[in-house]
Design a protein around this motif. Structure first.
Motif, mmCIF file in Angstrom:
data_model
loop_
_atom_site.group_PDB
_atom_site.id
_atom_site.type_symbol
_atom_site.label_atom_id
_atom_site.label_comp_id
_atom_site.label_asym_id
_atom_site.label_seq_id
_atom_site.Cartn_x
_atom_site.Cartn_y
_atom_site.Cartn_z
ATOM 1 N N TYR A 56 0.823 -1.205 0.000
ATOM 2 C CA TYR A 56 0.000 0.000 0.000
ATOM 3 C C TYR A 56 0.863 1.262 0.000
ATOM 4 O O TYR A 56 1.810 1.394 0.764
ATOM 5 N N GLY A 57 0.539 2.186 -0.894
ATOM 6 C CA GLY A 57 1.239 3.461 -0.978
ATOM 7 C C GLY A 57 2.492 3.437 -1.831
ATOM 8 O O GLY A 57 3.086 4.472 -2.101
ATOM 9 N N ARG A 58 2.902 2.268 -2.273
ATOM 10 C CA ARG A 58 4.110 2.166 -3.106
ATOM 11 C C ARG A 58 3.750 2.315 -4.583
ATOM 12 O O ARG A 58 2.657 1.974 -5.001
ATOM 13 N N ASN A 59 4.710 2.779 -5.346
ATOM 14 C CA ASN A 59 4.507 2.921 -6.778
ATOM 15 C C ASN A 59 4.773 1.613 -7.501
ATOM 16 O O ASN A 59 5.543 0.778 -7.025
ATOM 17 N N ALA A 60 4.120 1.464 -8.651
ATOM 18 C CA ALA A 60 4.335 0.305 -9.513
ATOM 19 C C ALA A 60 4.390 0.798 -10.953
ATOM 20 O O ALA A 60 3.692 1.742 -11.324
ATOM 21 N N GLU A 61 5.226 0.141 -11.753
ATOM 22 C CA GLU A 61 5.289 0.474 -13.173
ATOM 23 C C GLU A 61 4.376 -0.487 -13.929
ATOM 24 O O GLU A 61 4.462 -1.705 -13.765
ATOM 25 N N LEU A 62 3.499 0.083 -14.749
ATOM 26 C CA LEU A 62 2.581 -0.723 -15.545
ATOM 27 C C LEU A 62 3.243 -1.120 -16.863
ATOM 28 O O LEU A 62 4.282 -0.571 -17.237
ATOM 29 N N ILE A 63 2.631 -2.072 -17.572
ATOM 30 C CA ILE A 63 3.237 -2.556 -18.814
ATOM 31 C C ILE A 63 3.357 -1.467 -19.878
ATOM 32 O O ILE A 63 4.207 -1.561 -20.755
ATOM 33 N N ILE A 67 3.568 5.002 -14.279
ATOM 34 C CA ILE A 67 3.825 4.753 -12.864
ATOM 35 C C ILE A 67 2.529 5.070 -12.111
ATOM 36 O O ILE A 67 1.943 6.134 -12.301
ATOM 37 N N ILE A 68 2.100 4.147 -11.266
ATOM 38 C CA ILE A 68 0.851 4.315 -10.524
ATOM 39 C C ILE A 68 1.102 4.015 -9.052
ATOM 40 O O ILE A 68 1.927 3.166 -8.727
ATOM 41 N N HIS A 85 -5.037 -2.243 -14.832
ATOM 42 C CA HIS A 85 -3.674 -1.767 -14.544
ATOM 43 C C HIS A 85 -2.768 -2.979 -14.348
ATOM 44 O O HIS A 85 -2.625 -3.471 -13.236
ATOM 45 N N ILE A 86 -2.144 -3.434 -15.416
ATOM 46 C CA ILE A 86 -1.281 -4.607 -15.319
ATOM 47 C C ILE A 86 0.147 -4.156 -15.023
ATOM 48 O O ILE A 86 0.736 -3.383 -15.766
ATOM 49 N N VAL A 87 0.674 -4.645 -13.928
ATOM 50 C CA VAL A 87 2.020 -4.278 -13.496
ATOM 51 C C VAL A 87 3.050 -4.990 -14.360
ATOM 52 O O VAL A 87 2.920 -6.176 -14.667
ATOM 53 N N LYS A 88 4.067 -4.236 -14.762
ATOM 54 C CA LYS A 88 5.163 -4.775 -15.566
ATOM 55 C C LYS A 88 5.791 -5.957 -14.833
ATOM 56 O O LYS A 88 5.965 -5.932 -13.620
ATOM 57 N N ASP A 89 6.108 -6.985 -15.575
ATOM 58 C CA ASP A 89 6.735 -8.204 -15.061
ATOM 59 C C ASP A 89 5.838 -8.997 -14.111
ATOM 60 O O ASP A 89 6.341 -9.801 -13.321
ATOM 61 N N SER A 90 4.527 -8.762 -14.177
ATOM 62 C CA SER A 90 3.635 -9.574 -13.344
ATOM 63 C C SER A 90 3.565 -10.981 -13.918
ATOM 64 O O SER A 90 3.809 -11.197 -15.098
ATOM 65 N N ARG A 91 3.232 -11.939 -13.081
ATOM 66 C CA ARG A 91 3.291 -13.344 -13.476
ATOM 67 C C ARG A 91 1.992 -13.943 -13.988
ATOM 68 O O ARG A 91 2.004 -15.004 -14.564
ATOM 69 N N GLY A 92 0.895 -13.337 -13.700
ATOM 70 C CA GLY A 92 -0.345 -13.967 -14.113
ATOM 71 C C GLY A 92 -1.500 -13.007 -14.078
ATOM 72 O O GLY A 92 -1.371 -11.881 -13.640
ATOM 73 N N ALA A 93 -2.622 -13.501 -14.580
ATOM 74 C CA ALA A 93 -3.823 -12.678 -14.617
ATOM 75 C C ALA A 93 -4.736 -13.059 -13.458
ATOM 76 O O ALA A 93 -4.964 -14.229 -13.191
#
Length: 119
Positions: A56-63, A67-68, A85-93
């Motif tokens: 919570y509160g951390r940033n994530a880079e999307l594909i 940055i969200i 909002h799919i995070v870059k390098d995520s492993r699954g759906a």
């Protein structure tokens, strides 16, 4: 002066409401066990999805490179519209929980994730 007092009271109310009571925490933990634990840890260990520890509160880079911030809105959308909002390098759906969890249950899970941050 009156407006300042109203703002302070509103802030106190928001902070108070964002914390889980003991009974809410128990319900939220049960919801986590029933719906989330298979893919998301709360202790930092890696599973299919990201750990919810301190997310919570951390940033994530999307594909798409955007940055969200992982705030209430992001978590709510991730639970209801996981493809939004799919995070870059995520492993699954992730599946949508829109017709599985009520709005109240989703809010409890968001509070649970925030509460986990504070431990």
């Amino acid at each position: 002066m009156r407006n300042k007092l109203k703002k302070i009271l509103l802030i106190v109310l928001v902070i108070t409401l964002s914390r889980c009571s003991k009974s809410e925490l128990e319900v939220a933990h049960k919801l986590y066990i029933e719906n989330c634990v298979i893919c998301h840890s709360i202790d930092g260990s890696q599973k299919i999805g990201p750990s919810l520890k301190e997310i919570y509160g951390r940033n994530a880079e999307l594909i798409d490179g955007t940055i969200i911030t992982r705030d209430d809105s992001y978590l709510r959308n991730s639970i209801i519209y996981p493809e939004k909002h799919i995070v870059k390098d995520s492993r699954g759906a992730m599946i949508s929980y829109q017709n599985i969890l009520s709005s109240y249950e989703i809010e409890l899970l968001i509070k649970y994730i925030k509460n986990n941050l504070e431990k």
